[in-house]
Design a protein around this motif. Structure first.
Motif, PDB file in Angstrom:
ATOM      1  N   LEU A 271      -3.759   7.500  -3.915  1.00 49.49           N
ATOM      2  CA  LEU A 271      -2.352   6.978  -4.336  1.00 49.49           C
ATOM      3  C   LEU A 271      -1.499   6.909  -2.834  1.00 49.49           C
ATOM      4  O   LEU A 271      -0.901   5.982  -2.674  1.00 49.49           O
ATOM      5  CB  LEU A 271      -1.514   7.895  -5.234  1.00 49.49           C
ATOM      6  CG  LEU A 271      -1.991   8.107  -6.743  1.00 49.49           C
ATOM      7  CD1 LEU A 271      -1.379   9.087  -7.661  1.00 49.49           C
ATOM      8  CD2 LEU A 271      -2.076   6.499  -7.237  1.00 49.49           C
TER       9      LEU A 271
ATOM     10  N   ASP B 179      -2.950   3.783  -1.035  1.00 53.15           N
ATOM     11  CA  ASP B 179      -2.489   2.548  -1.459  1.00 53.15           C
ATOM     12  C   ASP B 179      -1.074   2.276  -1.259  1.00 53.15           C
ATOM     13  O   ASP B 179      -0.781   1.144  -0.709  1.00 53.15           O
ATOM     14  CB  ASP B 179      -2.777   2.619  -3.007  1.00 53.15           C
ATOM     15  CG  ASP B 179      -4.117   2.504  -3.489  1.00 53.15           C
ATOM     16  OD1 ASP B 179      -5.231   2.298  -2.591  1.00 53.15           O
ATOM     17  OD2 ASP B 179      -4.645   2.729  -4.542  1.00 53.15           O
ATOM     18  N   ARG B 180      -0.121   3.368  -1.553  1.00 46.15           N
ATOM     19  CA  ARG B 180       1.173   3.126  -1.008  1.00 46.15           C
ATOM     20  C   ARG B 180       1.361   2.574   0.298  1.00 46.15           C
ATOM     21  O   ARG B 180       2.234   2.027   0.664  1.00 46.15           O
ATOM     22  CB  ARG B 180       1.868   4.228  -1.522  1.00 46.15           C
ATOM     23  CG  ARG B 180       3.364   3.973  -1.420  1.00 46.15           C
ATOM     24  CD  ARG B 180       4.167   3.025  -2.189  1.00 46.15           C
ATOM     25  NE  ARG B 180       3.967   3.237  -3.752  1.00 46.15           N
ATOM     26  CZ  ARG B 180       4.664   3.850  -4.375  1.00 46.15           C
ATOM     27  NH1 ARG B 180       5.748   4.498  -4.057  1.00 46.15           N
ATOM     28  NH2 ARG B 180       4.176   3.898  -5.790  1.00 46.15           N
TER      29      ARG B 180
END
Length: 224
Positions: free
Chosen positions: A61, A64-65
């Protein structure tokens, strides 16, 4: 002014901010960590002198951010007993492998009240041909480590009492009133402090979702 390449290290967000466990569930802490990371990256990458940002993380996560925000991502290397400093050193090495001799910045990833002007000022006053640091609001930690030497090792010493460790290794503590930069978040008291300073848009929205009253994104320049 010479440009600077920044590195951050972020562990699995599900394991982060255990000292907020009395206030937030594991899922809520993960949500908050990702929001604070987003605001930190947004503030840092708005600084013109920052040429690139590399994020070292095992968390998909976060990865991806980071990519969505324009940062490069490096998988966390095997770390042994010191994962944070191993990750930062690996990030610094990857930056120089890609860009050649460069000035470096190691930045904490949980600075939701950081203003681009604060970081820009730090990079301006950091002495050339030297290692310097910004001590955090506790007086013992390190919010940022700046290396204005294109060939010296970053030599991160983050962890308990890192300010003393960095100074013992030759880093110079920078004096300046940079409350957003100095305020990382580990405790409920820290969270209240950054709320009073004024946090970024993502942290503001997350705190609202979690039931905390929002004070908006404009800073209230209290002493941190």
């Amino acid at each position: 002014m010479h440009t600077v390449h920044a590195v951050m290290a972020v562990k699995h967000i599900g394991r982060a901010k255990s000292r907020l466990a009395g206030e937030l569930s594991p899922a809520q802490r993960s949500q908050l960590v990702l929001a604070m990371f987003t605001d930190t990256v947004a503030a840092a990458t708005a600084v013109p002198a920052l040429a690139s940002l590399t994020v070292v993380t095992p968390d998909p996560l976060v990865a991806d951010r980071a990519r969505a925000l324009g940062a490069r991502v490096l998988d966390e290397p095997p770390a042994g007993h010191d994962p944070l400093n191993t990750a930062l050193a690996a990030g610094a090495a990857a930056v120089r492998e890609r860009h050649g001799p460069t000035h470096l910045l190691a930045l904490q990833a949980d600075l939701p009240a950081l203003r681009p002007t604060e970081l820009a000022d730090v990079l301006t006053v950091a002495p050339i041909a030297a290692r310097s640091l910004v001590i955090d609001h506790t007086g013992t930690g390190t919010a940022a480590l700046i290396l204005r030497d294109p060939t010296a090792e970053l030599a991160p010493r983050f962890g308990p009492d890192s300010a003393r460790a960095h100074r013992a290794d030759g880093a110079v503590a920078l004096a300046g009133r940079w409350p957003g930069l100095r305020c990382d978040v580990d405790t409920p008291e820290d969270l209240e402090t950054v709320r009073l300073l004024g946090v970024g848009a993502h942290t503001t929205a997350t705190l609202r979702d979690l039931g905390f009253s929002s004070l908006g994104s404009d800073p209230v320049r209290t002493v941190c």
